[in-house]
Design a protein around this motif. Sequence first.
Motif, short mmCIF file in Angstrom:
data_model
loop_
_atom_site.label_atom_id
_atom_site.label_comp_id
_atom_site.label_asym_id
_atom_site.label_seq_id
_atom_site.Cartn_x
_atom_site.Cartn_y
_atom_site.Cartn_z
N VAL A 23 0.86 -1.17 0.00
CA VAL A 23 0.00 0.00 0.00
C VAL A 23 0.90 1.23 0.00
O VAL A 23 1.86 1.30 0.76
CB VAL A 23 -0.92 0.00 1.24
N GLU A 48 -0.35 -3.73 4.43
CA GLU A 48 -1.75 -3.34 4.60
C GLU A 48 -1.96 -1.86 4.86
O GLU A 48 -3.10 -1.40 4.91
CB GLU A 48 -2.38 -4.15 5.73
N VAL A 49 -0.88 -1.12 5.06
CA VAL A 49 -1.03 0.28 5.44
C VAL A 49 0.14 1.10 4.90
O VAL A 49 1.26 0.61 4.81
CB VAL A 49 -1.13 0.41 6.98
N GLU A 107 -2.36 7.70 8.24
CA GLU A 107 -2.39 6.33 7.74
C GLU A 107 -3.43 6.17 6.65
O GLU A 107 -4.49 6.79 6.69
CB GLU A 107 -2.70 5.35 8.87
N LYS A 108 -3.10 5.31 5.71
CA LYS A 108 -4.02 4.92 4.64
C LYS A 108 -4.18 3.41 4.72
O LYS A 108 -3.23 2.66 4.51
CB LYS A 108 -3.45 5.33 3.28
N ARG A 109 -5.40 2.97 5.03
CA ARG A 109 -5.72 1.54 5.11
C ARG A 109 -6.86 1.23 4.16
O ARG A 109 -8.02 1.41 4.51
CB ARG A 109 -6.12 1.16 6.53
N LYS A 136 -8.32 -1.41 3.31
CA LYS A 136 -9.29 -2.40 3.78
C LYS A 136 -10.45 -1.75 4.52
O LYS A 136 -11.54 -2.31 4.60
CB LYS A 136 -8.63 -3.44 4.67
N ARG A 187 -11.86 1.04 3.63
CA ARG A 187 -12.49 1.97 2.68
C ARG A 187 -14.01 1.97 2.79
O ARG A 187 -14.64 3.01 2.74
CB ARG A 187 -12.06 1.59 1.27
N MET A 190 -10.67 5.08 4.84
CA MET A 190 -9.32 4.54 4.80
C MET A 190 -8.25 5.49 5.30
O MET A 190 -7.11 5.09 5.48
CB MET A 190 -8.98 4.05 3.39
N TYR A 191 -8.59 6.75 5.57
CA TYR A 191 -7.59 7.71 6.06
C TYR A 191 -7.80 7.95 7.56
O TYR A 191 -8.93 8.04 8.03
CB TYR A 191 -7.69 9.03 5.32
N ARG A 219 -10.84 10.16 11.50
CA ARG A 219 -10.86 9.10 10.49
C ARG A 219 -11.94 9.45 9.49
O ARG A 219 -12.97 10.03 9.84
CB ARG A 219 -11.19 7.76 11.14
#
Length: 115
Positions: free
Chosen positions: A19, A52-53, A71-73, A75, A77, A82-83, A95
């Motif tokens: 990612v 994953e991040v 962080e950008k995740r 999963k 979304r 995701m932020y 978030r």
Amino acid sequence: MNAQPPTPLHGRPKFPTQVAFHRTELSVILSLYGRMVAAGEWRDYGISSLKEVAVFSIFRRTAENPMYRIEKRPKLRNRQGMYAVIGIDGQILKRGHDLRTVLRVLERKLIRAVD
């Protein structure tokens, strides 16, 4: 003794994907970072692209723990977004689905009262 051909692999082997922040996301983050550096609040940053991040860490000084982590995740979304902006103590400050909206929590730190 019979020689048998090797059994073929079905499909491609799955390599872990990484990612990372997209160019437009980095542009938004670095714009905020530049303003905070000019204000004397932040001094250094680090970027990590993991399985994953993706993490953009912000430091007051180089040898410290990060003050904030963006962080950008992907999963998350379809759930919370995701932020995320995470403080030094690990608490999630904000978030969401839109990066600019999530980063507003850090822009408030830039606004100061003028005497």
